[in-house]
Scaffold this active site. Sequence first.
Site, PDB file in Angstrom:
ATOM      1  N   GLU A 266       0.988  -1.157  -0.145  1.00  0.00           N
ATOM      2  CA  GLU A 266      -0.013  -0.100   0.002  1.00  0.00           C
ATOM      3  C   GLU A 266       0.986   1.287  -0.042  1.00  0.00           C
ATOM      4  OE1 GLU A 266      -3.435  -1.815   2.751  1.00  0.00           O
ATOM      5  OE2 GLU A 266      -1.870  -0.455   3.573  1.00  0.00           O
ATOM      6  N   LEU A 267       1.129   1.704  -1.197  1.00  0.00           N
ATOM      7  CA  LEU A 267       2.339   2.738  -1.099  1.00  0.00           C
ATOM      8  C   LEU A 267       1.589   3.839  -1.627  1.00  0.00           C
ATOM      9  CD1 LEU A 267       5.341   1.023  -3.193  1.00  0.00           C
ATOM     10  CD2 LEU A 267       5.168   1.376  -0.697  1.00  0.00           C
ATOM     11  N   GLY A 268       2.105   5.133  -0.805  1.00  0.00           N
ATOM     12  CA  GLY A 268       1.399   6.373  -0.894  1.00  0.00           C
ATOM     13  C   GLY A 268       2.486   7.329  -1.326  1.00  0.00           C
ATOM     14  N   ARG A 269       3.271   7.743  -0.213  1.00  0.00           N
ATOM     15  CA  ARG A 269       4.131   8.784  -0.528  1.00  0.00           C
ATOM     16  C   ARG A 269       5.070   8.548  -1.589  1.00  0.00           C
ATOM     17  NH1 ARG A 269       5.866  11.829   4.105  1.00  0.00           N
ATOM     18  NH2 ARG A 269       5.018  10.311   5.403  1.00  0.00           N
ATOM     19  N   TYR A 309       4.712  18.139  11.845  1.00  0.00           N
ATOM     20  CA  TYR A 309       5.593  16.963  12.150  1.00  0.00           C
ATOM     21  C   TYR A 309       7.070  17.637  12.155  1.00  0.00           C
ATOM     22  CZ  TYR A 309       1.773  14.626   9.713  1.00  0.00           C
ATOM     23  OH  TYR A 309       0.575  13.999   9.380  1.00  0.00           O
ATOM     24  N   CYS A 334      -2.229  33.117  11.498  1.00  0.00           N
ATOM     25  CA  CYS A 334      -1.984  33.875  12.723  1.00  0.00           C
ATOM     26  C   CYS A 334      -1.563  32.802  13.812  1.00  0.00           C
ATOM     27  CB  CYS A 334      -3.192  34.389  13.340  1.00  0.00           C
ATOM     28  SG  CYS A 334      -3.577  35.750  12.159  1.00  0.00           S
ATOM     29  N   GLU A 335      -0.480  32.109  13.564  1.00  0.00           N
ATOM     30  CA  GLU A 335       0.116  30.907  14.342  1.00  0.00           C
ATOM     31  C   GLU A 335       1.576  31.068  14.159  1.00  0.00           C
ATOM     32  OE1 GLU A 335      -1.748  27.930  15.615  1.00  0.00           O
ATOM     33  OE2 GLU A 335      -3.548  28.354  14.965  1.00  0.00           O
ATOM     34  N   TYR A 363       0.582  14.097   1.129  1.00  0.00           N
ATOM     35  CA  TYR A 363       0.163  14.509   2.177  1.00  0.00           C
ATOM     36  C   TYR A 363       0.184  16.326   2.467  1.00  0.00           C
ATOM     37  CZ  TYR A 363       0.618   9.679   3.370  1.00  0.00           C
ATOM     38  OH  TYR A 363       0.821   8.373   3.382  1.00  0.00           O
TER      39      TYR A 363
HETATM   40  N1  LLP Z   1      -1.047   1.881   4.614  1.00  0.00           N
HETATM   41  C1  LLP Z   1      -1.611   2.023   5.843  1.00  0.00           C
HETATM   42  C2  LLP Z   1      -2.431   1.144   6.836  1.00  0.00           C
HETATM   43  C3  LLP Z   1      -1.512   3.476   6.346  1.00  0.00           C
HETATM   44  O1  LLP Z   1      -1.657   3.806   7.579  1.00  0.00           O
HETATM   45  C4  LLP Z   1      -0.516   4.516   5.629  1.00  0.00           C
HETATM   46  C5  LLP Z   1      -0.353   5.749   5.933  1.00  0.00           C
HETATM   47  C6  LLP Z   1      -0.121   3.814   4.299  1.00  0.00           C
HETATM   48  C7  LLP Z   1      -0.524   2.425   3.894  1.00  0.00           C
HETATM   49  C8  LLP Z   1       0.581   4.698   3.228  1.00  0.00           C
HETATM   50  O2  LLP Z   1       1.960   4.964   3.649  1.00  0.00           O
HETATM   51  P1  LLP Z   1       3.064   5.665   2.731  1.00  0.00           P
HETATM   52  O3  LLP Z   1       3.417   4.834   1.647  1.00  0.00           O
HETATM   53  O4  LLP Z   1       2.141   7.040   2.221  1.00  0.00           O
HETATM   54  O5  LLP Z   1       4.191   5.888   3.914  1.00  0.00           O
HETATM   55  N2  LLP Z   1       0.429  12.648   7.102  1.00  0.00           N
HETATM   56  C9  LLP Z   1       1.744  11.983   7.356  1.00  0.00           C
HETATM   57  C10 LLP Z   1       1.677  10.457   7.038  1.00  0.00           C
HETATM   58  C11 LLP Z   1       0.466   9.711   7.484  1.00  0.00           C
HETATM   59  C12 LLP Z   1       0.825   8.280   6.966  1.00  0.00           C
HETATM   60  C13 LLP Z   1      -0.460   7.353   7.396  1.00  0.00           C
HETATM   61  N3  LLP Z   1      -0.410   6.096   6.672  1.00  0.00           N
HETATM   62  C14 LLP Z   1       2.613  12.842   6.583  1.00  0.00           C
HETATM   63  O6  LLP Z   1       2.433  13.826   6.114  1.00  0.00           O
HETATM   64  O7  LLP Z   1       4.127  12.485   6.877  1.00  0.00           O
END
Ligand code: LLP
Length: 385
Positions: A266-269, A309, A334-335, A363
């Site tokens: 499950e890749l996002g970033r 973060y 204003c923070e 994100y």
């Molecule tokens: N799977 C699950 C169950 C997750 O909780 C997450 C991210 C992912 C996959 C995707 O993770 P990635 O490949 O994107 O690392 N807002 C934060 C990051 C929060 C991530 C939450 N879960 C930031 O800006 O760094």
Amino acid sequence: MKSNFPINSFSKIETPFYYYDISLLRKTLDSLKEELAGHDNYHVHYAVKANANRRLLNIINEYGFGADCVSGGEIEAALGAGFTPDTIVFAGVGKSDKEINLALSAGISCFNVESIPELENIDRLAKEQKKVATVALRINPNIDAHTHSYITTGLSENKFGIDMSLIDKVLDKLSELKNVKFTGLHFHIGSQITDMDAFRSLAVRINDIQEVFYRRMIVVDSINVGGGLGVDYHNPDENPVPDFHEYIETFKKYLVLRPKQHLHFELGRSIICQCGSLISRVLYVKEGVNKKFAILDAGMTDLVRPALYQAYHKIENLTSSAPVEEYDVVGPICESSDCFGKAIELNAAERGDIFALRSAGAYGEIMASRYNCRELPKAYFSDAL
Ligand code: LLP
């Protein structure tokens, strides 16, 4: 060397806005796809939470990847962008009845379940819809991903997942319920992980956990290792595409898959981060007592990561080549936490200069808020300027 941005086009657009380099996104997706070639049992589900911009979802879907969703809204966004239900997985520690019903009606492929009460609730709702829901158990592997405490998720004290000490209870419950069908195991240890040792530890731990299931003669069809692969925030031009090879190889090498088992990611970033930048104009350069402030028209409402973060985003002045000076780069909110970086070396800035905050594809836009009644940032794409 200045990064390559279409600055003439930028000068005509109202700031702040997100800019997405579509050819870099495609290059990234190509690279990931290449790593998966020849592994029909490997599946990537894009983590929609990283960025749900419709145009970007459409492109990711074109490559045949699935979607990892954590809310009803994300499921709707994925379906709307063309992801088929059988490629959608649904995770989250607090799924509401409305969201579960939506997922059941849509016929998504799998619920990643995090507790016994959730399992009972999915069973109840599936029964009402005369369906059997496919579920994976999210196990807490108790592994420290050594990332920021807000984005580490795999430790026992986190709210996520089921602790292995409770697994017998969960399996007993599963055997009682008729409208849920167990398919596999789900894990996620955190985000922005750049040290492959953490993924290696996860793989080795999963091998042990699998034994427990096999000893109980429970067939595990799928292993989902979550996401978390990090990117190089400091050198986005030198490392625009994450090292998917090293990442996939780590699992290939250390995770022992059983015959016919499927491996899910499950890749996002790592997919969406480097192709996005937040583009902003300098409103004022303000002289402090001992420092200078570059006050931007973008703020923490547009990109909250630095405030939330203490995250680093490389900042560039795209319209100046004057000698370098030091600035605190701040927004208009204003923070005091509305600060993108302190003592940043930049080509000397003046009102109207255009700044890029790099590596903001993940994100960024999706976490924007309307605090201070500000407008949400718009998005522009490199192939449509
Ligand atoms: N799977 C699950 C169950 C997750 O909780 C997450 C991210 C992912 C996959 C995707 O993770 P990635 O490949 O994107 O690392 N807002 C934060 C990051 C929060 C991530 C939450 N879960 C930031 O800006 O760094």
